[in-house]
Scaffold this motif. Structure first.
Motif, PDB file in Angstrom:
ATOM      1  N   MET A 161     -36.877 -32.391   8.805  1.00  0.00           N
ATOM      2  CA  MET A 161     -36.285 -32.275   9.636  1.00  0.00           C
ATOM      3  C   MET A 161     -36.601 -30.491  10.308  1.00  0.00           C
ATOM      4  SD  MET A 161     -36.441 -34.373  12.388  1.00  0.00           S
ATOM      5  CE  MET A 161     -35.122 -33.871  13.177  1.00  0.00           C
ATOM      6  N   GLY A 162     -36.341 -29.448  11.215  1.00  0.00           N
ATOM      7  CA  GLY A 162     -36.274 -28.191  10.985  1.00  0.00           C
ATOM      8  C   GLY A 162     -35.038 -27.985  12.557  1.00  0.00           C
ATOM      9  N   PRO A 163     -34.648 -26.587  12.223  1.00  0.00           N
ATOM     10  CA  PRO A 163     -33.631 -26.293  12.764  1.00  0.00           C
ATOM     11  C   PRO A 163     -33.739 -26.665  14.393  1.00  0.00           C
ATOM     12  CG  PRO A 163     -33.431 -24.912  11.587  1.00  0.00           C
ATOM     13  CD  PRO A 163     -35.039 -25.828  11.457  1.00  0.00           C
ATOM     14  N   GLU A 164     -32.729 -27.140  15.371  1.00  0.00           N
ATOM     15  CA  GLU A 164     -32.379 -27.367  16.508  1.00  0.00           C
ATOM     16  C   GLU A 164     -32.949 -26.508  18.024  1.00  0.00           C
ATOM     17  OE1 GLU A 164     -29.785 -30.322  18.080  1.00  0.00           O
ATOM     18  OE2 GLU A 164     -29.969 -31.942  16.532  1.00  0.00           O
ATOM     19  N   GLU A 165     -32.704 -25.704  17.299  1.00  0.00           N
ATOM     20  CA  GLU A 165     -33.332 -24.018  18.534  1.00  0.00           C
ATOM     21  C   GLU A 165     -34.617 -23.775  17.872  1.00  0.00           C
ATOM     22  OE1 GLU A 165     -30.253 -24.633  16.317  1.00  0.00           O
ATOM     23  OE2 GLU A 165     -28.964 -23.904  17.136  1.00  0.00           O
ATOM     24  N   GLU A 166     -34.880 -23.340  19.181  1.00  0.00           N
ATOM     25  CA  GLU A 166     -36.230 -22.730  19.076  1.00  0.00           C
ATOM     26  C   GLU A 166     -36.044 -21.479  18.111  1.00  0.00           C
ATOM     27  OE1 GLU A 166     -39.274 -24.067  19.815  1.00  0.00           O
ATOM     28  OE2 GLU A 166     -37.972 -25.798  20.666  1.00  0.00           O
ATOM     29  N   LEU A 167     -37.691 -20.982  17.717  1.00  0.00           N
ATOM     30  CA  LEU A 167     -37.526 -19.776  16.562  1.00  0.00           C
ATOM     31  C   LEU A 167     -37.123 -18.490  16.963  1.00  0.00           C
ATOM     32  CD1 LEU A 167     -38.202 -18.625  13.727  1.00  0.00           C
ATOM     33  CD2 LEU A 167     -40.431 -18.203  14.161  1.00  0.00           C
ATOM     34  N   PRO A 168     -37.194 -18.120  18.384  1.00  0.00           N
ATOM     35  CA  PRO A 168     -36.724 -16.722  19.633  1.00  0.00           C
ATOM     36  C   PRO A 168     -35.053 -16.591  18.957  1.00  0.00           C
ATOM     37  CG  PRO A 168     -38.552 -17.851  20.126  1.00  0.00           C
ATOM     38  CD  PRO A 168     -38.561 -18.514  19.211  1.00  0.00           C
ATOM     39  N   THR A 169     -34.488 -18.069  19.602  1.00  0.00           N
ATOM     40  CA  THR A 169     -33.218 -18.593  19.465  1.00  0.00           C
ATOM     41  C   THR A 169     -32.597 -17.402  18.261  1.00  0.00           C
ATOM     42  OG1 THR A 169     -33.209 -19.659  21.782  1.00  0.00           O
ATOM     43  CG2 THR A 169     -30.970 -19.631  19.824  1.00  0.00           C
ATOM     44  N   LEU A 170     -33.459 -17.950  17.320  1.00  0.00           N
ATOM     45  CA  LEU A 170     -33.048 -18.499  15.397  1.00  0.00           C
ATOM     46  C   LEU A 170     -32.867 -16.356  14.993  1.00  0.00           C
ATOM     47  CD1 LEU A 170     -34.114 -21.220  14.286  1.00  0.00           C
ATOM     48  CD2 LEU A 170     -31.708 -21.227  14.740  1.00  0.00           C
ATOM     49  N   ILE A 171     -33.462 -16.123  16.396  1.00  0.00           N
ATOM     50  CA  ILE A 171     -34.040 -14.679  15.593  1.00  0.00           C
ATOM     51  C   ILE A 171     -33.487 -13.615  15.656  1.00  0.00           C
ATOM     52  CG2 ILE A 171     -35.790 -12.534  15.657  1.00  0.00           C
ATOM     53  CD1 ILE A 171     -38.255 -14.742  15.360  1.00  0.00           C
ATOM     54  N   ALA A 172     -32.814 -14.055  17.327  1.00  0.00           N
ATOM     55  CA  ALA A 172     -32.484 -13.251  18.220  1.00  0.00           C
ATOM     56  C   ALA A 172     -30.681 -13.396  17.634  1.00  0.00           C
ATOM     57  CB  ALA A 172     -31.625 -13.117  19.669  1.00  0.00           C
ATOM     58  N   GLN A 173     -30.133 -14.773  16.747  1.00  0.00           N
ATOM     59  CA  GLN A 173     -29.054 -14.471  16.583  1.00  0.00           C
ATOM     60  C   GLN A 173     -28.837 -14.427  15.181  1.00  0.00           C
ATOM     61  OE1 GLN A 173     -28.789 -18.901  16.783  1.00  0.00           O
ATOM     62  NE2 GLN A 173     -28.119 -19.113  18.981  1.00  0.00           N
ATOM     63  N   LYS A 174     -29.474 -13.581  14.596  1.00  0.00           N
ATOM     64  CA  LYS A 174     -30.363 -13.218  12.807  1.00  0.00           C
ATOM     65  C   LYS A 174     -29.870 -14.548  12.668  1.00  0.00           C
ATOM     66  CE  LYS A 174     -29.581  -8.086  14.306  1.00  0.00           C
ATOM     67  NZ  LYS A 174     -28.368  -7.477  14.058  1.00  0.00           N
ATOM     68  N   ASP A 175     -30.568 -15.876  12.386  1.00  0.00           N
ATOM     69  CA  ASP A 175     -28.827 -16.614  11.331  1.00  0.00           C
ATOM     70  C   ASP A 175     -30.676 -16.640  10.330  1.00  0.00           C
ATOM     71  OD1 ASP A 175     -28.651 -19.302  10.644  1.00  0.00           O
ATOM     72  OD2 ASP A 175     -28.750 -20.357  12.337  1.00  0.00           O
ATOM     73  N   HIS A 176     -30.924 -15.986   9.802  1.00  0.00           N
ATOM     74  CA  HIS A 176     -31.618 -15.946   8.310  1.00  0.00           C
ATOM     75  C   HIS A 176     -32.125 -17.187   7.941  1.00  0.00           C
ATOM     76  CE1 HIS A 176     -30.723 -11.652   9.376  1.00  0.00           C
ATOM     77  NE2 HIS A 176     -29.734 -11.633   8.859  1.00  0.00           N
ATOM     78  N   LEU A 177     -31.131 -17.817   7.560  1.00  0.00           N
ATOM     79  CA  LEU A 177     -31.361 -18.974   6.774  1.00  0.00           C
ATOM     80  C   LEU A 177     -32.198 -21.125   7.615  1.00  0.00           C
ATOM     81  CD1 LEU A 177     -30.938 -21.182   4.409  1.00  0.00           C
ATOM     82  CD2 LEU A 177     -28.617 -22.200   5.237  1.00  0.00           C
ATOM     83  N   ASN A 178     -31.734 -20.248   9.152  1.00  0.00           N
ATOM     84  CA  ASN A 178     -32.565 -21.407   9.580  1.00  0.00           C
ATOM     85  C   ASN A 178     -33.972 -21.158  10.115  1.00  0.00           C
ATOM     86  OD1 ASN A 178     -30.929 -23.572   9.802  1.00  0.00           O
ATOM     87  ND2 ASN A 178     -29.496 -22.665  11.043  1.00  0.00           N
ATOM     88  N   VAL A 179     -34.302 -19.396  10.397  1.00  0.00           N
ATOM     89  CA  VAL A 179     -35.452 -18.909  10.392  1.00  0.00           C
ATOM     90  C   VAL A 179     -36.455 -19.514   9.408  1.00  0.00           C
ATOM     91  CG1 VAL A 179     -37.076 -16.727  10.224  1.00  0.00           C
ATOM     92  CG2 VAL A 179     -34.917 -16.639  11.872  1.00  0.00           C
TER      93      VAL A 179
END
Length: 307
Positions: free
Chosen positions: A1-19
């Protein structure tokens, strides 16, 4: 199971681990994205041992993909020789298959196919059913000019041990087509149809292989699969054109037959003629109002007049 957020959101949040987690979970090929976020992630002091190791492996593979061999080698070295400040409780030795897989990929990326092949041979000796190593051996041979026959043999051996690998059957079909082995390609696509019976594109490719192979029986099989393709996807233009071509090819084969044999195919001839008319009408309707309409009408009119 991956993160619930979409990839563009994770990139915008600079959530490097979840990207990186998202890319792994969805099996995406985004090497530049992985390298960009991975470099920043590895600077974190709070990263757990398991995540650090997974990230290093992911970055190493991505670096090989984009040709950054220095980064790939750095990740590989860090995996087996972690620094004192990032000392991990998860130990990866140079004798482990985990390390050898990455080492072989780095050697491949550097163009050292002989050494990479030797590493895969070791992996296969340790586990003869290692599908990954067997597929990479094929890839090494396929990448080298003049070793097409060896590559085909390696892929054939792989399929004999892993007959359920649909991607490998598709690859073998492409290899057969590249050497004009249309009957061999048809056999491979038949295997694909067994695994994906509702895939219109596979039925289309199978029909085209039979049609190109030629012969009355092959043209009949081509008609069958191309008809199935348009039934599954009425907008499959390639299948519609193929269906008309297969029917025309069948009629041409009949013309070459002796009178007695030709009479036995009377019903098939009528079916072929109806398919040409039906397919032609469909294509004319699809292209109506487009720039290609005049050309399509002229080509199909010529086919209809020859009946």
């Amino acid at each position: 199971m991956g993160p619930e957020e979409e990839l563009p959101t994770l990139i915008a949040q600079k959530d490097h681990l979840n990207v990186l987690r998202y890319v792994r979970a969805h099996e995406l090929r985004e090497p530049n994205l992985v390298v960009t976020h991975g470099k920043i992630l590895l600077e974190s002091k709070t990263l757990g041992d398991a995540e650090r190791l997974a990230s290093l492996e992911q970055i190493c593979i991505a670096a090989c993909d984009i040709g950054d061999l220095d980064l790939a080698e750095s990740c590989l070295d860090t995996i087996v020789n972690p620094s004192s400040k990032n000392k991990s409780s998860l130990v990866v030795t140079k004798e482990s298959s985990r390390y050898r897989k990455l080492l072989a990929l780095c050697l491949e990326a550097a163009g050292n196919y002989e050494s990479a092949g030797a590493v895969y041979d070791i992996l296969l000796q340790d586990n003869p059913s290692n599908a990954y190593a067997a597929k990479r051996k094929y890839c090494i041979l396929a990448a080298q000019r003049g070793k097409e026959a060896d590559a085909m043999k390696a892929l054939d051996e792989y399929l004999s041990k892993h007959p359920g690998d649909l991607a490998a059957w598709n690859e073998m079909a492409e290899v057969c087509l590249s050497v004009s082995d249309f009957k061999g390609a048809a056999y491979c696509y038949e295997e694909l149809v067994l695994g994906c019976p509702l895939d219109s594109n596979i039925h289309t490719k199978l029909g085209e292989a039979y049609c190109t192979a030629g012969g009355v029986e092959n043209d009949k099989l081509a008609r069958k699969h191309l008809a199935q393709a348009v039934q599954l996807d009425p907008n499959n233009l390639r299948a519609w054109f193929g269906l008309v071509a297969a029917a025309e090819g069948y009629l041409e084969e009949i013309e070459r037959m002796s009178k007695n044999k030709r009479e036995a195919e009377d019903q098939g001839v009528e079916v072929a003629k109806e398919l040409i008319k039906f397919g032609g009408e469909k294509l004319v309707g699809i292209y109506k109002g487009t720039k290609m309409a005049r050309i399509i009408n002229a080509v199909l009119k010529e086919s209809s007049e020859s009946l």
